[in-house]
Write a protein that holds these residues in place. Structure first.
Motif, PDB file in Angstrom:
ATOM      1  N   LEU A 257      -7.176   9.948 -10.946  1.00 13.34           N
ATOM      2  CA  LEU A 257      -5.891   9.262 -10.984  1.00 13.34           C
ATOM      3  C   LEU A 257      -4.812  10.303 -10.691  1.00 13.34           C
ATOM      4  O   LEU A 257      -4.653  11.265 -11.441  1.00 13.34           O
ATOM      5  N   MET A 258      -4.127  10.111  -9.579  1.00 15.00           N
ATOM      6  CA  MET A 258      -3.140  11.079  -9.105  1.00 15.00           C
ATOM      7  C   MET A 258      -1.737  10.492  -9.256  1.00 15.00           C
ATOM      8  O   MET A 258      -1.386   9.537  -8.573  1.00 15.00           O
ATOM      9  N   LYS A 259      -0.982  11.041 -10.186  1.00 14.23           N
ATOM     10  CA  LYS A 259       0.357  10.521 -10.463  1.00 14.23           C
ATOM     11  C   LYS A 259       1.289  10.733  -9.270  1.00 14.23           C
ATOM     12  O   LYS A 259       1.314  11.813  -8.670  1.00 14.23           O
ATOM     13  N   ILE A 260       2.042   9.692  -8.927  1.00  9.32           N
ATOM     14  CA  ILE A 260       2.917   9.734  -7.759  1.00  9.32           C
ATOM     15  C   ILE A 260       3.927  10.872  -7.862  1.00  9.32           C
ATOM     16  O   ILE A 260       4.271  11.504  -6.857  1.00  9.32           O
ATOM     17  N   HIS A 261       4.380  11.198  -9.083  1.00 14.25           N
ATOM     18  CA  HIS A 261       5.443  12.200  -9.197  1.00 14.25           C
ATOM     19  C   HIS A 261       4.960  13.612  -8.886  1.00 14.25           C
ATOM     20  O   HIS A 261       5.781  14.501  -8.642  1.00 14.25           O
ATOM     21  N   THR A 262       3.626  13.845  -8.842  1.00 11.15           N
ATOM     22  CA  THR A 262       3.123  15.176  -8.454  1.00 11.15           C
ATOM     23  C   THR A 262       2.398  15.155  -7.112  1.00 11.15           C
ATOM     24  O   THR A 262       1.857  16.167  -6.684  1.00 11.15           O
ATOM     25  N   LEU A 263       2.417  14.022  -6.434  1.00 13.06           N
ATOM     26  CA  LEU A 263       1.603  13.821  -5.236  1.00 13.06           C
ATOM     27  C   LEU A 263       2.234  14.463  -3.997  1.00 13.06           C
ATOM     28  O   LEU A 263       3.445  14.447  -3.814  1.00 13.06           O
ATOM     29  N   ASN A 264       1.382  15.027  -3.148  1.00 10.53           N
ATOM     30  CA  ASN A 264       1.820  15.484  -1.828  1.00 10.53           C
ATOM     31  C   ASN A 264       0.707  15.175  -0.825  1.00 10.53           C
ATOM     32  O   ASN A 264      -0.472  15.121  -1.188  1.00 10.53           O
ATOM     33  N   ALA A 265       1.086  14.958   0.417  1.00 12.81           N
ATOM     34  CA  ALA A 265       0.109  14.690   1.479  1.00 12.81           C
ATOM     35  C   ALA A 265       0.515  15.446   2.725  1.00 12.81           C
ATOM     36  O   ALA A 265       1.700  15.495   3.079  1.00 12.81           O
TER      37      ALA A 265
END
Length: 302
Positions: A102-110
């Motif tokens: 589960l990857m929280k949007i607030h720490t996500l990068n792509a």
């Protein structure tokens, strides 16, 4: 005349480009540049807003090929991006109820990394878990599908940041949606006592986080170093302390932090200069208030 024609075409085919949608430049990978052209002129996504639903609906579900952490094989995995849940999730089994990650949007990068991943549509997704960076590597055979996932992540990040920073201008939020790495490549490093032998590691400079991995496709960083500003006693120096031993590559770099010195070596002088320039750019840049919070939570790892 040509300029007027270009302006007219832009006004027609780009009239409803979402704020979060990534507009590629000549330095971006072929996939992003090609799909940007197709989105404008072939699919007319920015003329008909309903055609933007795949990346603007706040929810996206589908299957992506994900690289296995241990064996390096790509296997089909169900992925769900939900703004309501504030997370991107993937499932190891198609009928699984609980996500594998589960990857929280607030720490996500792509970031598109076709060369590194070995797939023309390869995307590297990073997130924080317990203040440490985690990587997953995914791709889809359909280029549009992959770019839609990328822009869906950007949309989710944009809507999160709008809530986190109410009143902020769009121009201030857009650069925070996704980011490319400042620099990546191999260097050698030693441990905190400077008596251990130097080991070759893959380094990734993600803004002020310098992460190192055993190889470029590792899931977990072996360690991370925070690079602050000169006002906070961070310094970058060419070379190594005179007593240093055990290194193979001759072109050294010393990073001085309030806690300790970090020693690195590069294979060539050109690589040394490139890394020095990257580090110096960060050291010369004053720290933002939120970066002080990152520094305070940061744990330098050997």
């Amino acid at each position: 005349m040509a300029s007027n024609g270009n302006d007219a075409a832009k006004a027609k085919y780009e009239q409803k480009v979402p704020v979060f949608y990534y507009r590629p430049t000549h330095t971006d990978c072929q996939l992003l540049r090609e799909q940007w052209i197709r989105a404008r002129y072939e699919r007319k996504e920015f003329v008909c807003v309903e055609r933007q639903e795949p990346y603007s609906a706040g929810y996206r579900e589908g299957f992506l090929w994900k690289r296995g952490r241990d064996n390096g094989q790509f296997l089909s995995r169900k992925c769900i991006l939900s703004e309501r849940d504030g997370a991107l999730k993937y499932f190891n089994k198609h009928d699984a109820r609980e996500p594998k990650a589960l990857m929280k949007i607030h720490t996500l990068n792509a970031s598109f990394q076709p060369g590194k991943i070995g797939q023309p549509h390869g995307l590297q997704v990073t997130y924080l878990k317990d203040n440490s960076t985690r990587n997953i590597f995914v791709y889809h055979k359909d280029g549009k599908e992959m770019v839609d996932w990328f822009n869906a992540i950007r949309a989710a990040r944009f809507h999160y940041l709008q809530v986190a920073f109410p009143g902020a201008h769009h121009a201030d939020l857009v650069p925070k949606l996704t980011r490319n790495y400042i620099k990546e490549g191999y260097m050698e490093k030693t441990g905190p006592k400077h008596t251990e032998g130097f080991k070759k590691r893959w380094f990734t400079m993600d803004d002020r986080r310098l992460m190192y991995f055993k190889g470029p496709l590792d899931a977990y960083a072996r360690g991370e170093v925070f690079i602050g500003s000169k006002e906070n006693s961070y310094t970058v120096l060419p070379g190594l302390p005179p007593s240093t031993q055990g290194y193979h590559w001759q072109f050294g770099i010393t990073i001085v932090t309030p806690d300790r010195k970090f020693l690195f070596t590069c294979e060539t002088e050109e690589e040394q200069q490139d890394w020095m320039a990257a580090f110096q750019g960060l050291v010369n840049r004053p720290m933002l208030p939120q970066e002080y919070a990152v520094e305070a939570n940061f744990k330098h790892k050997p």
